[in-house]
Scaffold this motif. Structure first.
Motif, PDB file in Angstrom:
ATOM      1  N   SER A  50     -39.368  46.808  16.249  1.00 50.62           N
ATOM      2  CA  SER A  50     -40.284  45.757  15.793  1.00 50.62           C
ATOM      3  C   SER A  50     -41.663  46.065  16.349  1.00 50.62           C
ATOM      4  O   SER A  50     -41.797  46.534  17.484  1.00 50.62           O
ATOM      5  N   ILE A  51     -42.661  45.842  15.498  1.00 51.08           N
ATOM      6  CA  ILE A  51     -44.044  46.167  15.843  1.00 51.08           C
ATOM      7  C   ILE A  51     -44.931  45.015  15.379  1.00 51.08           C
ATOM      8  O   ILE A  51     -44.798  44.555  14.248  1.00 51.08           O
ATOM      9  N   SER A  52     -45.852  44.592  16.226  1.00 51.46           N
ATOM     10  CA  SER A  52     -46.797  43.555  15.804  1.00 51.46           C
ATOM     11  C   SER A  52     -47.832  44.181  14.864  1.00 51.46           C
ATOM     12  O   SER A  52     -48.146  45.370  14.977  1.00 51.46           O
ATOM     13  N   PRO A  53     -48.355  43.392  13.923  1.00 52.62           N
ATOM     14  CA  PRO A  53     -49.278  43.933  12.918  1.00 52.62           C
ATOM     15  C   PRO A  53     -50.531  44.604  13.494  1.00 52.62           C
ATOM     16  O   PRO A  53     -51.078  45.499  12.861  1.00 52.62           O
ATOM     17  N   ASP A  54     -50.964  44.221  14.687  1.00 54.60           N
ATOM     18  CA  ASP A  54     -52.181  44.827  15.240  1.00 54.60           C
ATOM     19  C   ASP A  54     -51.911  46.113  16.019  1.00 54.60           C
ATOM     20  O   ASP A  54     -52.841  46.779  16.452  1.00 54.60           O
ATOM     21  N   ASN A  55     -50.650  46.503  16.172  1.00 61.38           N
ATOM     22  CA  ASN A  55     -50.319  47.679  16.962  1.00 61.38           C
ATOM     23  C   ASN A  55     -50.285  48.919  16.068  1.00 61.38           C
ATOM     24  O   ASN A  55     -49.233  49.424  15.688  1.00 61.38           O
ATOM     25  N   GLN A  56     -51.469  49.403  15.744  1.00 61.81           N
ATOM     26  CA  GLN A  56     -51.588  50.539  14.834  1.00 61.81           C
ATOM     27  C   GLN A  56     -51.033  51.828  15.424  1.00 61.81           C
ATOM     28  O   GLN A  56     -50.501  52.672  14.698  1.00 61.81           O
ATOM     29  N   GLU A 114     -36.427  57.132   4.572  1.00 60.26           N
ATOM     30  CA  GLU A 114     -37.162  56.000   4.001  1.00 60.26           C
ATOM     31  C   GLU A 114     -37.087  54.816   4.969  1.00 60.26           C
ATOM     32  O   GLU A 114     -36.156  54.713   5.773  1.00 60.26           O
ATOM     33  N   HIS A 115     -38.069  53.913   4.841  1.00 56.18           N
ATOM     34  CA  HIS A 115     -38.058  52.718   5.692  1.00 56.18           C
ATOM     35  C   HIS A 115     -38.478  51.499   4.893  1.00 56.18           C
ATOM     36  O   HIS A 115     -39.105  51.611   3.837  1.00 56.18           O
ATOM     37  N   GLY A 116     -38.124  50.347   5.425  1.00 50.35           N
ATOM     38  CA  GLY A 116     -38.556  49.069   4.882  1.00 50.35           C
ATOM     39  C   GLY A 116     -38.979  48.176   6.019  1.00 50.35           C
ATOM     40  O   GLY A 116     -38.693  48.460   7.192  1.00 50.35           O
ATOM     41  N   THR A 117     -39.702  47.094   5.692  1.00 51.33           N
ATOM     42  CA  THR A 117     -40.165  46.163   6.722  1.00 51.33           C
ATOM     43  C   THR A 117     -39.894  44.727   6.291  1.00 51.33           C
ATOM     44  O   THR A 117     -39.788  44.434   5.103  1.00 51.33           O
ATOM     45  N   ARG A 118     -39.791  43.870   7.287  1.00 54.83           N
ATOM     46  CA  ARG A 118     -39.716  42.420   7.081  1.00 54.83           C
ATOM     47  C   ARG A 118     -40.076  41.748   8.398  1.00 54.83           C
ATOM     48  O   ARG A 118     -39.977  42.370   9.462  1.00 54.83           O
ATOM     49  N   ALA A 123     -44.548  29.985  18.888  1.00 53.30           N
ATOM     50  CA  ALA A 123     -45.430  28.816  18.993  1.00 53.30           C
ATOM     51  C   ALA A 123     -46.899  29.205  18.873  1.00 53.30           C
ATOM     52  O   ALA A 123     -47.763  28.648  19.541  1.00 53.30           O
ATOM     53  N   GLY A 124     -47.191  30.199  18.027  1.00 51.35           N
ATOM     54  CA  GLY A 124     -48.558  30.627  17.791  1.00 51.35           C
ATOM     55  C   GLY A 124     -49.174  31.455  18.891  1.00 51.35           C
ATOM     56  O   GLY A 124     -50.345  31.822  18.810  1.00 51.35           O
ATOM     57  N   GLU A 125     -48.407  31.797  19.946  1.00 47.41           N
ATOM     58  CA  GLU A 125     -48.967  32.496  21.105  1.00 47.41           C
ATOM     59  C   GLU A 125     -48.742  34.000  21.093  1.00 47.41           C
ATOM     60  O   GLU A 125     -49.106  34.689  22.052  1.00 47.41           O
ATOM     61  N   HIS A 126     -48.145  34.531  20.061  1.00 49.17           N
ATOM     62  CA  HIS A 126     -47.882  35.979  19.955  1.00 49.17           C
ATOM     63  C   HIS A 126     -47.862  36.304  18.471  1.00 49.17           C
ATOM     64  O   HIS A 126     -47.439  35.486  17.659  1.00 49.17           O
ATOM     65  N   GLU A 127     -48.313  37.472  18.127  1.00 46.78           N
ATOM     66  CA  GLU A 127     -48.288  37.880  16.722  1.00 46.78           C
ATOM     67  C   GLU A 127     -46.858  37.965  16.203  1.00 46.78           C
ATOM     68  O   GLU A 127     -45.910  38.071  16.987  1.00 46.78           O
ATOM     69  N   ASP A 128     -46.731  37.982  14.867  1.00 50.26           N
ATOM     70  CA  ASP A 128     -45.433  38.267  14.266  1.00 50.26           C
ATOM     71  C   ASP A 128     -44.907  39.584  14.827  1.00 50.26           C
ATOM     72  O   ASP A 128     -45.681  40.456  15.206  1.00 50.26           O
ATOM     73  N   GLU A 129     -43.597  39.723  14.848  1.00 50.34           N
ATOM     74  CA  GLU A 129     -42.953  41.004  15.128  1.00 50.34           C
ATOM     75  C   GLU A 129     -42.317  41.443  13.820  1.00 50.34           C
ATOM     76  O   GLU A 129     -41.445  40.754  13.278  1.00 50.34           O
ATOM     77  N   VAL A 130     -42.777  42.565  13.294  1.00 50.87           N
ATOM     78  CA  VAL A 130     -42.309  43.081  12.013  1.00 50.87           C
ATOM     79  C   VAL A 130     -41.223  44.118  12.276  1.00 50.87           C
ATOM     80  O   VAL A 130     -41.430  45.061  13.046  1.00 50.87           O
TER      81      VAL A 130
END
Length: 176
Positions: free
Chosen positions: A113-119, A135-139, A149-156
């Motif tokens: 899992s990777i947060s969206p800002d972790n390029q 191949e890969h997929g994400t969700r 609770a809004g204190e951490h980015e999504d984990e994709v």
């Protein structure tokens, strides 16, 4: 440009405290307790990899585990590379060596899992998937609002596979 020699190996319980200290130097990684790191280096050593420099200092580490519901999957929990060891492709070397090791034990899929800002992590895993020819997929795995609770980015969640049998030669150069 020459790269400093690094040895890749299985973690041992002696790596617990150095791992905790390494992660503290690798912002923005989430720091765990020393006890958690000891468990990663002992109970989960088969799904982790350590990198040490010529002086025996821990300069890289990947922790992972096999989810009980998906024993054919390696979930990569955390990738840490010391600031002084960056820019040498160490994270990719560690990841490919770890995949080569666990593939022989029935692992066919990779997850992380990777947060969206972790390029940097996104680039690492996309390079690894390309090198492995999978191949890969994400969700969204964990939602910013629902789980943090809004204190951490999504984990994709990134899920890739199945791994080829045998793996491409580039993943099996170093025994670890």
């Amino acid at each position: 440009m020459s790269f400093a020699p690094v040895r890749l190996r299985r973690p041992t319980d002696g790596d617990g405290l150095p791992l905790n200290q390494l992660v503290a130097r690798c912002q923005p990684l989430d720091r765990n307790s020393v006890y958690c790191n000891l468990l990663q280096c002992s109970d989960f050593a088969d799904t982790g990899i350590a990198a040490e420099d010529a002086q025996g200092h821990l300069v890289g580490f990947i922790s992972g585990y096999r989810p009980p519901q998906r024993p054919d999957t390696l979930f990569i929990w955390q990738v840490a590379v010391a600031p002084e060891a960056r820019g040498q492709g160490l994270a990719l070397r560690m990841l490919l060596a770890l995949v080569a090791r666990v593939a022989g034990d029935g692992v066919r899929y990779l997850e992380t899992s990777i947060s969206p800002d972790n390029q940097a992590s996104q680039a690492l895993f996309l390079r690894a998937f390309e090198r492995l020819g999978i191949e890969h997929g994400t969700r969204t795995l964990f939602s910013r609002e629902r789980h943090f609770a809004g204190e951490h980015e999504d984990e994709v969640l990134y899920r890739a596979g199945p791994l080829a049998d045998p793996l491409p030669a580039a993943t099996s150069k170093e025994p670890v």
